[in-house]
Design a protein around this motif. Sequence first.
Motif, PDB file in Angstrom:
ATOM      1  N   MET A   1      55.077  19.109   9.670  1.00 46.52           N
ATOM      2  CA  MET A   1      54.651  17.841  10.234  1.00 46.52           C
ATOM      3  C   MET A   1      53.196  17.527   9.867  1.00 46.52           C
ATOM      4  N   TYR A   2      52.305  18.539  10.002  1.00 44.71           N
ATOM      5  CA  TYR A   2      50.891  18.291   9.727  1.00 44.71           C
ATOM      6  C   TYR A   2      50.636  18.014   8.246  1.00 44.71           C
ATOM      7  N   ILE A   3      51.437  18.607   7.390  1.00 41.34           N
ATOM      8  CA  ILE A   3      51.296  18.322   5.957  1.00 41.34           C
ATOM      9  C   ILE A   3      51.656  16.868   5.693  1.00 41.34           C
ATOM     10  N   LEU A   5      51.409  14.429   7.860  1.00 37.04           N
ATOM     11  CA  LEU A   5      50.314  13.624   8.408  1.00 37.04           C
ATOM     12  C   LEU A   5      49.109  13.624   7.465  1.00 37.04           C
ATOM     13  N   ALA A   6      48.803  14.770   6.865  1.00 39.55           N
ATOM     14  CA  ALA A   6      47.702  14.829   5.900  1.00 39.55           C
ATOM     15  C   ALA A   6      47.996  13.934   4.698  1.00 39.55           C
ATOM     16  N   ILE A   9      47.276  10.498   5.745  1.00 41.92           N
ATOM     17  CA  ILE A   9      45.825  10.292   5.763  1.00 41.92           C
ATOM     18  C   ILE A   9      45.340   9.931   4.370  1.00 41.92           C
TER      19      ILE A   9
END
Length: 147
Positions: A1-3, A5-6, A9
């Motif tokens: 998930m954070y990848i 989101l990055a 970004i």
Amino acid sequence: MYIFLAFLIGISIVISTILNGKIGEQVGVLNGVMINYGVGFIASIIICVIVRNNTPAIEKVIGAPFYYFLGGFLGVAVVFLFNVTVPKVPAVYIVILPFIGQMFTSAIIDYFYLDTFSKGKVVGGILLMVGLIYNTKVDKEYREEGA
């Protein structure tokens, strides 16, 4: 998930940079910076109202070292510099040059604050820079042939 989101970004940074550059071109660099941060201020207020339970206590804010607040100053400087350069530099360079700067800066920060040295970041940054220089020369030759 954070990848993911990055990744988002990265997309938003490119879009934001181009839009900030265009508003700066339309209304002037300084006015573009003021508009950017004015709209950002309004968006920040809306977000704070929505997540008001997570707003930090004023004591925590006051207790933060002064240099932590330089991020806002640097943000204004970045938007100002982007507003100056976006109308004059192709979009691909606007994306790659800051990325190269980020790679070298992160390598320096890692070295001084984490006592680690990443040869991969330095080599990757150098390769990107060499590729960018080569691409610039090819673009220049292509434009001269077309003229």
